[in-house]
Write a protein that holds these residues in place. Structure first.
Motif, short mmCIF file in Angstrom:
data_model
loop_
_atom_site.label_atom_id
_atom_site.label_comp_id
_atom_site.label_asym_id
_atom_site.label_seq_id
_atom_site.Cartn_x
_atom_site.Cartn_y
_atom_site.Cartn_z
N UNK A 109 0.83 -1.21 0.00
CA UNK A 109 0.00 0.00 0.00
C UNK A 109 0.86 1.25 0.00
N UNK A 110 1.96 1.21 0.71
CA UNK A 110 2.86 2.37 0.77
C UNK A 110 3.79 2.38 -0.45
N UNK A 111 4.39 1.24 -0.76
CA UNK A 111 5.34 1.18 -1.88
C UNK A 111 4.69 1.68 -3.18
N UNK A 112 3.47 1.19 -3.45
CA UNK A 112 2.87 1.43 -4.77
C UNK A 112 2.22 2.80 -4.88
N UNK A 113 2.22 3.57 -3.82
CA UNK A 113 1.76 4.95 -3.88
C UNK A 113 2.91 5.91 -4.20
N UNK A 114 4.12 5.39 -4.28
CA UNK A 114 5.29 6.25 -4.52
C UNK A 114 5.65 6.26 -6.00
N UNK A 115 6.25 7.33 -6.49
CA UNK A 115 6.62 7.40 -7.91
C UNK A 115 7.61 6.29 -8.29
N UNK A 116 7.42 5.78 -9.49
CA UNK A 116 8.36 4.84 -10.11
C UNK A 116 8.58 3.57 -9.28
N UNK A 117 7.54 3.13 -8.59
CA UNK A 117 7.66 1.87 -7.86
C UNK A 117 7.80 0.71 -8.86
N UNK A 118 8.41 -0.35 -8.39
CA UNK A 118 8.58 -1.57 -9.19
C UNK A 118 8.17 -2.77 -8.33
N UNK A 119 7.61 -3.82 -8.95
CA UNK A 119 7.31 -5.04 -8.19
C UNK A 119 8.57 -5.62 -7.57
N UNK A 120 8.43 -6.22 -6.42
CA UNK A 120 9.56 -6.86 -5.76
C UNK A 120 9.75 -8.29 -6.27
N UNK A 121 10.99 -8.77 -6.21
CA UNK A 121 11.28 -10.18 -6.42
C UNK A 121 11.22 -10.85 -5.07
N UNK A 122 10.16 -11.61 -4.82
CA UNK A 122 9.93 -12.18 -3.49
C UNK A 122 10.64 -13.52 -3.33
N UNK A 123 11.04 -13.86 -2.11
CA UNK A 123 11.59 -15.20 -1.86
C UNK A 123 10.58 -16.28 -2.23
N UNK A 124 11.07 -17.41 -2.69
CA UNK A 124 10.18 -18.49 -3.14
C UNK A 124 9.26 -18.95 -2.01
N UNK A 125 9.77 -18.99 -0.78
CA UNK A 125 8.95 -19.44 0.35
C UNK A 125 7.81 -18.46 0.62
N UNK A 126 8.08 -17.16 0.48
CA UNK A 126 7.02 -16.17 0.68
C UNK A 126 6.00 -16.26 -0.43
N UNK A 127 6.44 -16.44 -1.66
CA UNK A 127 5.52 -16.64 -2.77
C UNK A 127 4.58 -17.82 -2.50
N UNK A 128 5.15 -18.91 -2.02
CA UNK A 128 4.34 -20.11 -1.76
C UNK A 128 3.34 -19.85 -0.64
N UNK A 129 3.78 -19.15 0.41
CA UNK A 129 2.87 -18.82 1.52
C UNK A 129 1.75 -17.90 1.04
N UNK A 130 2.08 -16.94 0.19
CA UNK A 130 1.06 -16.04 -0.34
C UNK A 130 0.11 -16.77 -1.28
N UNK A 131 0.59 -17.76 -2.01
CA UNK A 131 -0.31 -18.55 -2.86
C UNK A 131 -1.33 -19.31 -2.02
N UNK A 132 -0.88 -19.90 -0.92
CA UNK A 132 -1.83 -20.61 -0.05
C UNK A 132 -2.93 -19.67 0.42
#
Length: 209
Positions: A109-132
């Motif tokens: 919410x904070x990152x994407x309100x700032x100019x020129x933000x870019x998506x993060x490269x997330x750790x594989x374990x966090x990606x998997x937890x977020x998918x669940x």
């Protein structure tokens, strides 16, 4: 075991500290100070936090959040950074379950309100937890959507939801799906394949908690 609730909390607090209390967030009408106050109330004022889910208590909860937001900025940040161990939302037993998705979302919410933000490269374990979490959230949030809806995260899996009808496919990384399904469609980087009118309806749907 990775503690992503803790790392997202610290990263968010560092970002808020660097930006200052008046920086914008993607939450309409909320500055960084407002968001920090929301997090403090959620963990430290269960009497007010009930207003997040119970409509009759919403006005009282918002009054308390505003009072908290008006306090000292440095103290507010410190309270976000160091959660109380007695809270049902942040004690060592519940922290990861209650806060991993919460702090990931608010960090973005904070990152994407700032100019020129870019998506993060997330750790594989966090990606998997977020998918669940996102797959469960998709089943709940979209179960009544008028389509035969498939929600997919490449490399993780897909789930079927919706109440039937024309086919529609929502595709994105797990974190992007979390943001989309929590009502942040305008900043979530996803693809929607299907009839244009139905896709627009999904983009404009009232989603979230």
């Amino acid at each position: 075991m990775p503690r992503y609730a803790r790392s997202e909390r610290q990263a968010l607090t560092d970002l808020m500290s660097g930006l200052g209390p008046d920086a914008p967030t993607i939450n309409e009408g909320w500055t960084v100070r407002d968001l920090a106050a929301h997090l403090v109330v959620r963990e430290r004022r269960p009497d007010a936090a009930a207003g997040l889910v119970l409509a009759p208590l919403r006005d009282r909860g918002e009054r308390i959040r505003r009072q908290v937001a008006a306090g000292d900025w440095a103290q507010l940040l410190d309270q976000v950074r160091h959660p109380p161990v007695w809270s049902p939302m942040s004690n060592p037993l519940t922290d990861e379950l209650a806060n991993m998705m919460e702090f990931f979302i608010h960090h973005e919410d904070v990152r994407r309100a700032q100019p020129q933000w870019q998506p993060r490269q997330l750790p594989a374990e966090l990606d998997q937890a977020l998918w669940r979490r996102s797959s469960t959230l998709a089943r709940m949030a979209l179960r009544r959507f008028p389509a035969q809806l498939t929600v997919a995260a490449p490399g993780h899996g897909e789930v079927a939801t919706g109440r039937g009808g024309e086919p529609l496919r929502l595709v994105g990384a797990p974190g992007e799906l979390i943001l989309f399904l929590s009502g942040r469609q305008r900043v979530a980087q996803v693809e929607i394949d299907g009839a244009p009118g139905l896709a627009d309806r999904l983009r404009d749907a009232k989603l979230g908690f």
